[in-house]
Design an enzyme around this catalytic site. Structure first.
Site, PDB file in Angstrom:
ATOM      1  N   ILE A   1       0.809  -1.221   0.041  1.00 38.83           N
ATOM      2  CA  ILE A   1       0.011  -0.260  -0.027  1.00 38.83           C
ATOM      3  C   ILE A   1       1.000   1.153  -0.031  1.00 38.83           C
ATOM      4  CG2 ILE A   1      -1.647   1.342   1.320  1.00 38.83           C
ATOM      5  CD1 ILE A   1      -2.751  -1.230   2.576  1.00 38.83           C
ATOM      6  N   GLU A   2       1.942   1.277   0.819  1.00 36.83           N
ATOM      7  CA  GLU A   2       2.627   2.543   0.934  1.00 36.83           C
ATOM      8  C   GLU A   2       3.623   3.051  -0.202  1.00 36.83           C
ATOM      9  OE1 GLU A   2       4.855  -0.906   3.075  1.00 36.83           O
ATOM     10  OE2 GLU A   2       2.650  -0.052   3.096  1.00 36.83           O
TER      11      GLU A   2
ATOM     12  N   ASP B   1      -4.809   3.028   6.332  1.00 32.89           N
ATOM     13  CA  ASP B   1      -4.015   2.434   7.704  1.00 32.89           C
ATOM     14  C   ASP B   1      -4.826   1.650   8.115  1.00 32.89           C
ATOM     15  OD1 ASP B   1      -2.927   2.319  10.104  1.00 32.89           O
ATOM     16  OD2 ASP B   1      -3.265   4.508  10.657  1.00 32.89           O
TER      17      ASP B   1
ATOM     18  N   GLN C   1       0.990  -3.750  10.027  1.00 32.92           N
ATOM     19  CA  GLN C   1       0.814  -2.715   9.318  1.00 32.92           C
ATOM     20  C   GLN C   1       0.758  -1.323   9.820  1.00 32.92           C
ATOM     21  OE1 GLN C   1      -1.987  -0.664   8.176  1.00 32.92           O
ATOM     22  NE2 GLN C   1      -1.927  -0.397   5.829  1.00 32.92           N
ATOM     23  N   GLU C   2      -0.199  -0.969  10.783  1.00 32.08           N
ATOM     24  CA  GLU C   2      -0.367   0.507  11.091  1.00 32.08           C
ATOM     25  C   GLU C   2       1.097   0.971  11.834  1.00 32.08           C
ATOM     26  OE1 GLU C   2      -3.237   3.551  13.418  1.00 32.08           O
ATOM     27  OE2 GLU C   2      -3.088   1.427  14.308  1.00 32.08           O
ATOM     28  N   GLU C   3       1.849   0.181  12.639  1.00 28.81           N
ATOM     29  CA  GLU C   3       2.952   0.587  13.325  1.00 28.81           C
ATOM     30  C   GLU C   3       4.099   0.908  12.261  1.00 28.81           C
ATOM     31  OE1 GLU C   3       0.313  -1.525  16.398  1.00 28.81           O
ATOM     32  OE2 GLU C   3       1.323  -2.008  14.362  1.00 28.81           O
TER      33      GLU C   3
ATOM     34  N   TRP D   1      -7.488  -5.663   5.402  1.00 27.63           N
ATOM     35  CA  TRP D   1      -7.919  -4.782   6.590  1.00 27.63           C
ATOM     36  C   TRP D   1      -8.679  -5.565   7.747  1.00 27.63           C
ATOM     37  CZ3 TRP D   1     -13.223  -2.587   7.185  1.00 27.63           C
ATOM     38  CH2 TRP D   1     -13.496  -1.699   8.156  1.00 27.63           C
ATOM     39  N   GLY D   2      -8.176  -5.431   8.964  1.00 28.01           N
ATOM     40  CA  GLY D   2      -8.823  -6.036   9.911  1.00 28.01           C
ATOM     41  C   GLY D   2      -8.626  -7.845  10.185  1.00 28.01           C
ATOM     42  N   CYS D   3      -7.463  -8.121   9.310  1.00 28.02           N
ATOM     43  CA  CYS D   3      -7.239  -9.623   9.165  1.00 28.02           C
ATOM     44  C   CYS D   3      -6.186  -9.958  10.120  1.00 28.02           C
ATOM     45  CB  CYS D   3      -7.093 -10.132   7.805  1.00 28.02           C
ATOM     46  SG  CYS D   3      -8.484  -9.852   6.911  1.00 28.02           S
ATOM     47  N   GLY D   4      -5.533 -10.877  10.103  1.00 27.94           N
ATOM     48  CA  GLY D   4      -4.221 -11.169  11.026  1.00 27.94           C
ATOM     49  C   GLY D   4      -4.816 -11.229  12.543  1.00 27.94           C
ATOM     50  N   ALA D   5      -4.110 -10.202  13.401  1.00 25.59           N
ATOM     51  CA  ALA D   5      -4.236 -10.236  14.860  1.00 25.59           C
ATOM     52  C   ALA D   5      -5.643  -9.878  15.074  1.00 25.59           C
ATOM     53  CB  ALA D   5      -3.447  -9.269  15.353  1.00 25.59           C
TER      54      ALA D   5
END
Length: 515
Positions: A285-286, A296, A313-315, A426-430
């Site tokens: 994305i970045e 984000d 991703q966000e961090e 988005w919102g997957c993983g952890a």
């Protein structure tokens, strides 16, 4: 020239709407009831550059309580050990001035300074990560020792750089704040030296309980290899902004958008159809999403664990663009109908890996053009997905509707010239989100908002193929968002019944007759 990268399908990336040279803000830079401008807008509009807007200190819970405020006080021991109140900035200035005058400073000097004006936390705060970092990274000690005095000098310029009160972006209200990159660097230098008052205690009864942490204390303790890489990125940022030849000179805008229920689509009756989609299993994305609205995958506390142990991703996004970290100073926790959009942040670093494998990979030269407000042409959208303790919990139309509304809040532009969206899992993983369901939700929200999507599956080739096939099917049959919403109702009912997991893409493919 087509900008393809790796395995991709759908429309070419260049067919999506990007920022272009003709997309400049047409209106002059002005402050209003909902837009706090911390630079002198009249001077800027007349070509005079970005200088601080004059103002006065405000010591209210609706604004950032500044460390340089005369109202910020601390108890000190006087003669005969009698406690007396002292202006906290006097203590901060004394310690940071001593640091700024050094030709070389150490991690122990940082600890000594910070604890002098935060005595309450003696024995609670650890600096082992900062100390270990200096010793563990080759050549860091010399670099760090010379950089610290410059950072201390930058922090001391706070009364000179930020003269106007910084309002909070409070929950339930749409509002914006525009600051110069120089002002942001000064605020972040103060965050590094942990000078912000009333921001160390957490909990529901504290004054700023709805704001994330901003002082860097958690980053300095509990040494880990991840903390080492984080500190590399953070210190590289300060190296750039304290150098007269490389310090940035633009503007950054932080906009909180709050939607009313009446502004949300009636999803069951939404007649919009699928918009353009580019899907790639490679790229990020970045990087490949540059020029689009970059999503984000946020925590409701913006920045998530960037100042702690988090490193997904966000961090990572906040470490590549450390100016984003200043949003934690004034952005209250996001509500279900809210998002944060940051325009103009600069990218300072490259990286490799993810989570435990993350590594700082050196400087990044940001060559983006600037708009009429001197902001880099980069928009980052912070939207927080729901965190499911149990994966099955997400198969509820109440939760699906919440995620649709959250994504729509961020995707719905104020201007028809705004770029299309760069997003992914988005919102997957952890957060335990179903990647297929989250992808479909984002396609629906983007269709309702009339935006195209570049979707990066992060090496998920099966997801890439399935999403492309599903989108092609929905687009070919002219499926509306409303019909797809009804199909999701059936799918959630099946999923919540006891039995094996049902593949959403397969469910859509075999349920076409119901559309």
């Amino acid at each position: 020239m087509k900008r393809e990268h790796g395995s991709s399908s759908g429309c070419p990336l260049d067919e999506l709407k990007h920022f272009s040279p003709g997309d400049d803000q047409r209106e002059r830079l002005t402050f209003s009831r909902t837009h706090a401008v911390l630079v002198d807008a009249a001077l800027f509009n007349s070509g005079g550059g970005l200088l601080p807007q004059p103002g006065k200190d405000v010591w209210l819970s609706s604004c950032v309580k500044m460390p340089s405020s005369p109202s910020s006080r601390m108890l000190t021991s006087g003669l005969m050990k009698q406690a007396s109140q002292t202006k906290r900035w006097e203590v901060i200035s004394k310690k940071l001035s001593a640091l700024a005058k050094k030709t070389a400073a150490s991690a122990e000097d940082v600890e000594d300074a910070i604890m002098k004006y935060n005595p309450k936390y003696k024995g609670q705060w650890s600096f082992d990560a900062l100390c270990s970092f200096v010793k563990a990274v080759p050549d860091t000690e010399s670099f760090f020792s010379k950089l610290l005095p410059k950072m201390a000098a930058l922090a001391l310029k706070l009364p000179e750089f930020v003269k106007k009160a910084v309002p909070l972006l409070k929950r339930g209200s749409s509002a914006s704040i525009s600051l110069s990159q120089a002002q942001i660097s000064c605020l972040l230098a103060n965050a590094f030296f942990c000078t912000f008052p009333h921001r160390n205690a957490t909990g529901g009864s504290t004054e700023f309980s709805q704001l994330p942490s901003i002082n860097f204390t958690r980053l300095f303790g509990q040494w880990s290899l991840q903390k080492k890489e984080k500190l590399k990125a953070v210190l590289h940022y300060f190296h750039v902004v304290t150098d007269e030849h490389t310090k940035p000179s633009g503007l950054v805008t932080f906009e909180r958008r709050c939607f009313k229920d009446s502004e949300m689509p009636d999803w069951k009756r939404c007649e919009e159809k699928m918009n353009k989609l580019h899907v790639s299993s490679h790229g990020t994305i970045e990087s490949e999403g540059t020029g689009l609205l970059q999503v984000d995958f946020a925590s409701s506390w913006v920045g998530g664990g960037v100042l702690g142990s988090g490193l997904v991703q966000e961090e990572i996004l906040f470490l590549l663009h450390p100016e984003l970290i200043v949003s934690r100073l004034f952005t209250e926790k996001l509500g279900d109908n809210e998002c944060l959009i940051i325009t103009g942040s600069q990218r300072f670093s490259r990286y490799s890996g993810f989570a435990d494998s993350f590594q700082w990979a050196g400087p990044h030269q940001d060559n983006l053009r600037r708009d009429q407000w001197s902001r880099l042409k980069r928009k980052i959208l912070a939207i927080d997905a729901l965190h499911y303790k149990h994966e099955r919990d997400q198969y509820s139309m109440k939760h699906v509707s919440r995620e649709l509304n959250k994504a729509y809040c961020g995707f719905k532009g104020r201007d028809p010239n705004e770029p299309d969206i760069a997003t992914g899992q988005w919102g997957c993983g952890a957060f335990n989100g179903d990647a297929q369901l989250k992808a479909v939700i984002q396609l629906m929200a983007a269709a309702a908002a009339h935006r195209g999507v570049a979707f990066f599956t992060f090496r998920g080739e099966e997801l890439q193929r399935g999403l492309q096939q599903t989108h092609r099917l929905l687009a070919a049959e002219g499926t509306t968002v409303g019909k797809l919403f009804l199909l999701l109702e059936d799918y959630c009912a099946v999923q919540r019944a006891s039995g094996p997991h049902v593949d959403l893409f397969h469910f859509i493919s075999t349920s076409r007759s119901q559309l």
